[in-house]
Design a protein around this motif. Sequence first.
Motif, PDB file in Angstrom:
ATOM      1  N   THR A 166     -32.736  -4.469  15.997  1.00 16.07           N
ATOM      2  CA  THR A 166     -33.096  -5.249  17.182  1.00 16.07           C
ATOM      3  C   THR A 166     -31.909  -5.387  18.123  1.00 16.07           C
ATOM      4  OG1 THR A 166     -34.586  -6.517  15.745  1.00 16.07           O
ATOM      5  CG2 THR A 166     -34.217  -7.376  17.951  1.00 16.07           C
ATOM      6  N   ASN A 167     -30.722  -5.624  17.567  1.00 17.45           N
ATOM      7  CA  ASN A 167     -29.512  -5.709  18.390  1.00 17.45           C
ATOM      8  C   ASN A 167     -29.229  -4.385  19.093  1.00 17.45           C
ATOM      9  OD1 ASN A 167     -27.473  -8.241  18.112  1.00 17.45           O
ATOM     10  ND2 ASN A 167     -28.812  -8.128  16.324  1.00 17.45           N
ATOM     11  N   ALA A 168     -29.293  -3.291  18.342  1.00 21.80           N
ATOM     12  CA  ALA A 168     -28.971  -1.980  18.920  1.00 21.80           C
ATOM     13  C   ALA A 168     -29.956  -1.627  20.032  1.00 21.80           C
ATOM     14  CB  ALA A 168     -28.990  -0.917  17.824  1.00 21.80           C
ATOM     15  N   LEU A 169     -31.247  -1.923  19.814  1.00 18.72           N
ATOM     16  CA  LEU A 169     -32.255  -1.575  20.811  1.00 18.72           C
ATOM     17  C   LEU A 169     -32.071  -2.379  22.090  1.00 18.72           C
ATOM     18  CD1 LEU A 169     -34.881  -0.155  21.659  1.00 18.72           C
ATOM     19  CD2 LEU A 169     -36.130  -2.052  20.596  1.00 18.72           C
ATOM     20  N   GLY A 240     -45.158 -10.295  16.959  1.00 17.01           N
ATOM     21  CA  GLY A 240     -43.885  -9.702  17.350  1.00 17.01           C
ATOM     22  C   GLY A 240     -43.889  -8.688  18.471  1.00 17.01           C
ATOM     23  N   TRP A 241     -44.904  -7.832  18.571  1.00 15.68           N
ATOM     24  CA  TRP A 241     -44.867  -6.757  19.556  1.00 15.68           C
ATOM     25  C   TRP A 241     -44.767  -7.243  21.004  1.00 15.68           C
ATOM     26  CZ3 TRP A 241     -43.379  -2.168  18.555  1.00 15.68           C
ATOM     27  CH2 TRP A 241     -43.602  -1.596  17.296  1.00 15.68           C
ATOM     28  N   PRO A 242     -45.512  -8.279  21.393  1.00 12.64           N
ATOM     29  CA  PRO A 242     -45.396  -8.716  22.799  1.00 12.64           C
ATOM     30  C   PRO A 242     -43.985  -9.130  23.188  1.00 12.64           C
ATOM     31  CG  PRO A 242     -47.381  -9.613  21.804  1.00 12.64           C
ATOM     32  CD  PRO A 242     -46.587  -8.994  20.695  1.00 12.64           C
ATOM     33  N   VAL A 243     -43.292  -9.864  22.314  1.00 11.43           N
ATOM     34  CA  VAL A 243     -41.939 -10.312  22.676  1.00 11.43           C
ATOM     35  C   VAL A 243     -40.970  -9.133  22.683  1.00 11.43           C
ATOM     36  CG1 VAL A 243     -41.140 -10.913  20.323  1.00 11.43           C
ATOM     37  CG2 VAL A 243     -40.236 -12.118  22.298  1.00 11.43           C
ATOM     38  N   LEU A 244     -41.203  -8.134  21.835  1.00  7.84           N
ATOM     39  CA  LEU A 244     -40.331  -6.958  21.843  1.00  7.84           C
ATOM     40  C   LEU A 244     -40.467  -6.204  23.166  1.00  7.84           C
ATOM     41  CD1 LEU A 244     -38.416  -4.996  20.401  1.00  7.84           C
ATOM     42  CD2 LEU A 244     -40.441  -3.820  19.516  1.00  7.84           C
ATOM     43  N   LEU A 245     -41.702  -5.983  23.606  1.00  8.12           N
ATOM     44  CA  LEU A 245     -41.924  -5.269  24.871  1.00  8.12           C
ATOM     45  C   LEU A 245     -41.396  -6.062  26.056  1.00  8.12           C
ATOM     46  CD1 LEU A 245     -45.537  -3.937  24.195  1.00  8.12           C
ATOM     47  CD2 LEU A 245     -43.377  -2.674  24.010  1.00  8.12           C
ATOM     48  N   LEU A 246     -41.624  -7.375  26.036  1.00  6.46           N
ATOM     49  CA  LEU A 246     -41.160  -8.224  27.136  1.00  6.46           C
ATOM     50  C   LEU A 246     -39.646  -8.213  27.235  1.00  6.46           C
ATOM     51  CD1 LEU A 246     -41.860 -10.327  29.333  1.00  6.46           C
ATOM     52  CD2 LEU A 246     -41.769 -12.074  27.551  1.00  6.46           C
ATOM     53  N   ASN A 247     -38.963  -8.344  26.107  1.00  3.18           N
ATOM     54  CA  ASN A 247     -37.510  -8.385  26.143  1.00  3.18           C
ATOM     55  C   ASN A 247     -36.908  -7.008  26.392  1.00  3.18           C
ATOM     56  OD1 ASN A 247     -36.932 -11.109  25.936  1.00  3.18           O
ATOM     57  ND2 ASN A 247     -37.092 -11.120  23.715  1.00  3.18           N
ATOM     58  N   ALA A 248     -37.600  -5.939  25.994  1.00  4.22           N
ATOM     59  CA  ALA A 248     -37.107  -4.597  26.319  1.00  4.22           C
ATOM     60  C   ALA A 248     -37.019  -4.429  27.840  1.00  4.22           C
ATOM     61  CB  ALA A 248     -38.021  -3.542  25.709  1.00  4.22           C
TER      62      ALA A 248
END
Length: 334
Positions: A166-169, A240-248
Amino acid sequence: MRVLFALLLLWGSALASPEVQAAQEALEAWLRGALSPTLEDLLRASPEEAPELLRRYAQFPPPPPGLEVNRKEPRLEGNRVYFPAARGEEVGEVGVVLEGGRAVRVFYRPEGAGPPAYLFTPGAGLGFLLLSLLWAYLLLTPSPFRARFLEALALLRERRGLYLFTNALLYGLFALGALLAYALPGLAGGVQALLGGALEALGLGRAGEAGVFALAGVIFSWNFTQGLFLTGLLPALLLGWPVLLLNALRYLVFGFALSPALLGGVFLLHLPTLLLELQAYILVTFGGLSLLLRVVRGEGYRRGLKDLLLSFYLGAFFLLLAAWYEAFEVGFLL
């Protein structure tokens, strides 16, 4: 009668002041549409024209349809002049920001947008200082706050691979955005102005005038509610997926707008703030992904929810550190 007469004199002098006159002129031009490019202008602009149009759009966003402004009751606060305004039943105000006697930003702010006014007071700043000291004390002594903190750190060790991914991405996307700004500095400057205009319209532009303690409280309150909770914890609850896409997307845009290509040497001063704030959002993203893995592996939503809440708690601590550093940075380093 004397008091009333004095108030009338003060009101008349404010109305006749150069600042108010300049704000009045800018307001009239803004309402006529003379200052704001349209969305159609932006879409039709050439690559050379787009950055300047985007910057103007950020500084002078078009007035919302149906806006009515009371030009007779301006309120002067430092380099800002505010006019009461309304859209139907929605009340608010139009703000005009002045620099060197000319308007550099005009915006409409509905009532209730942005942090509440009491957060900008010295009393609120002192309260935030005491709250921070209490939190530090509870982390240093045996308490449930310390136990949950250690439990959150243990979770990071347990899921080290997911945490490092998560940090690296997300840090990687921030770095990618920062590099893109070197290739497109004009467009990056326009995006930066757009973000700055949004913060000004929410009232955060005056936070620096409230003193270091109050500024830290305002920063923490805004980042916690709008960043960590509303756009962090809540979407993370949906596996989890929505917050990953939003923060990306968020990290790519932040890197583009806050690149060293734009900030220059100031970037190094601001880097601790970026690392701490972004780490807070990384933690809640990690918590959301941990929740997803628990569910996929049949370990239950409830156990995954505990991971998310522990990560959220640790993220709040990072936001606390970031708020104090950023307040110190604005108050003493910039």
